[in-house]
Design an enzyme around this catalytic site. Structure first.
Site, PDB file in Angstrom:
ATOM      1  N   GLU A   1     -16.844  14.106  22.080  1.00  0.00           N
ATOM      2  CA  GLU A   1     -15.287  14.100  21.744  1.00  0.00           C
ATOM      3  C   GLU A   1     -15.401  14.180  20.000  1.00  0.00           C
ATOM      4  O   GLU A   1     -14.432  14.717  19.359  1.00  0.00           O
ATOM      5  CB  GLU A   1     -14.555  13.046  22.202  1.00  0.00           C
ATOM      6  CG  GLU A   1     -14.242  13.371  23.486  1.00  0.00           C
ATOM      7  CD  GLU A   1     -15.339  12.753  24.518  1.00  0.00           C
ATOM      8  OE1 GLU A   1     -16.382  12.190  24.050  1.00  0.00           O
ATOM      9  OE2 GLU A   1     -15.299  12.981  25.617  1.00  0.00           O
TER      10      GLU A   1
ATOM     11  N   HIS B   1      -7.982  -1.773  10.385  1.00  0.00           N
ATOM     12  CA  HIS B   1      -9.365  -2.477  10.297  1.00  0.00           C
ATOM     13  C   HIS B   1     -10.032  -2.302  11.562  1.00  0.00           C
ATOM     14  O   HIS B   1     -10.194  -3.413  12.138  1.00  0.00           O
ATOM     15  CB  HIS B   1      -9.183  -3.678   9.902  1.00  0.00           C
ATOM     16  CG  HIS B   1      -8.254  -4.236   8.477  1.00  0.00           C
ATOM     17  ND1 HIS B   1      -7.669  -5.362   8.280  1.00  0.00           N
ATOM     18  CD2 HIS B   1      -7.922  -3.302   7.283  1.00  0.00           C
ATOM     19  CE1 HIS B   1      -6.870  -5.289   7.135  1.00  0.00           C
ATOM     20  NE2 HIS B   1      -6.959  -4.045   6.752  1.00  0.00           N
TER      21      HIS B   1
ATOM     22  N   HIS C   1     -13.576  -3.014   4.817  1.00  0.00           N
ATOM     23  CA  HIS C   1     -12.255  -3.302   4.809  1.00  0.00           C
ATOM     24  C   HIS C   1     -11.557  -2.457   5.909  1.00  0.00           C
ATOM     25  O   HIS C   1     -11.069  -3.202   6.801  1.00  0.00           O
ATOM     26  CB  HIS C   1     -11.451  -2.874   3.400  1.00  0.00           C
ATOM     27  CG  HIS C   1     -10.066  -2.830   3.383  1.00  0.00           C
ATOM     28  ND1 HIS C   1      -9.336  -3.530   2.254  1.00  0.00           N
ATOM     29  CD2 HIS C   1      -9.224  -2.955   4.341  1.00  0.00           C
ATOM     30  CE1 HIS C   1      -8.151  -3.816   2.594  1.00  0.00           C
ATOM     31  NE2 HIS C   1      -7.744  -3.498   3.945  1.00  0.00           N
TER      32      HIS C   1
ATOM     33  N   GLU D   1       0.846  -1.445   0.122  1.00  0.00           N
ATOM     34  CA  GLU D   1      -0.124   0.046  -0.084  1.00  0.00           C
ATOM     35  C   GLU D   1       0.869   1.350   0.021  1.00  0.00           C
ATOM     36  O   GLU D   1       0.269   2.254   0.110  1.00  0.00           O
ATOM     37  CB  GLU D   1      -1.101   0.112   1.233  1.00  0.00           C
ATOM     38  CG  GLU D   1      -1.777  -1.202   1.352  1.00  0.00           C
ATOM     39  CD  GLU D   1      -2.987  -1.195   0.376  1.00  0.00           C
ATOM     40  OE1 GLU D   1      -3.068  -0.093  -0.337  1.00  0.00           O
ATOM     41  OE2 GLU D   1      -3.903  -1.915   0.596  1.00  0.00           O
TER      42      GLU D   1
END
Length: 282
Positions: A171, A143, A212, A118
């Site tokens: 938050e 993930h 994903h 990646e």
């Protein structure tokens, strides 16, 4: 300390700790994650010999915009549970070569490994985030369980996703006031998904890859990890509510969101500030 002792640098230490944290959170099973950390020549030269190139490896992307830049990056096929004890094997310090199509390895990958598959997507994101934030340093891919789960049940719409996450805890809007970027499902490990992610990174610091994981960017390891933690905590709260029956009797309202923005002097994405309530009948 010799210049060959990059393993003892604070940058390698940060990489070891953050990858272990990502693994122990359950967000990077097996070889399911990657991290890149942009460093300056001044930082690198304190711990590594920048004049020595161990190997040169090709990358499937023209990164000439980043030529000469240094990155500490995790390796392809490497398990995050192992990086803490084997950082010099499972990560490496690379410099983008002048041609933009290869990297010089200065440290690490000592068993012949290479940067994550990646890495082109990381570099595309670094390029676009640097145009927005000159202090951009970190790209993380992981993930997060509950956020990935939401991508199967929530419309893949940035406003819908962002408003749900903002309304799960006070938050959220403070930590990611721009909201969450979303791309369509795409095959991972390709330049196409990298380009789509980088395009979203012009406006967002965290982008959902449906079914994903996510890409997140920031100025430091702590900031980027904290961004992911906050997004995933909001997703966990939403998942818990759904497990309790999914009926919202009350919520953080749009006025509450505006009040939070005023209190913390932030400028949320104005397109996401108003919309459908989570409480039925409102």
């Amino acid at each position: 300390m010799t210049k060959e002792k990059f393993i003892n640098s604070p940058y390698a230490d940060e990489m070891r700790k953050i990858t272990l944290g990502l693994y122990t959170h359950g967000w990077d099973e097996r070889n399911g994650g990657n991290v890149s950390y942009r460093l300056t020549k001044e930082e690198v030269s304190q711990y590594a010999d920048v004049d020595t190139v161990l190997r040169n490896v090709k990358i499937d992307f023209d990164a000439s915009e980043l030529a000469g830049q240094y990155f500490l990056v995790t390796g392809t096929g490497r398990y995050f549970k192992n990086v803490y004890d084997h950082c010099e094997r499972d990560a490496g310090l690379v410099q983008i070569a002048a041609d933009g199509h290869s990297v010089d390895i200065h440290w690490g990958f000592n068993d012949g490994g290479q940067p994550t598959s990646e890495f082109p997507a990381h570099l595309m994101t670094h390029i676009n985030r640097l145009k927005v934030d000159a202090d951009q340093r970190i790209v993380m891919h992981c993930h997060p369980t509950n956020l990935v789960g939401m991508s199967f049940t929530v419309p893949l719409d940035e406003k819908t996703f962002s408003r749900i996450l903002w309304k799960m805890q006070a938050e959220s809007i403070v930590v990611f006031p721009e909201g969450l970027g979303v791309i369509p499902y795409m095959t991972p490990g390709t330049n196409d998904i990298g380009a789509a992610t980088a395009a979203k990174m012009k406006d967002f610091r965290v982008v959902l890859w449906p079914h994903h994981g996510i890409f997140a960017a920031g100025d430091s390891m702590d900031e980027t990890f904290g961004l992911i933690e906050t997004v995933e905590k909001a997703a966990l709260i939403y998942t818990t509510v759904q497990a309790q029956g999914g009926h919202f009797l009350q919520e953080i309202t749009d006025k509450d969101l505006a009040d939070l923005a005023a209190r913390f002097s932030i400028k949320p994405n104005p397109d996401f500030l108003t919309g459908k309530s989570l409480v039925e009948g409102k």
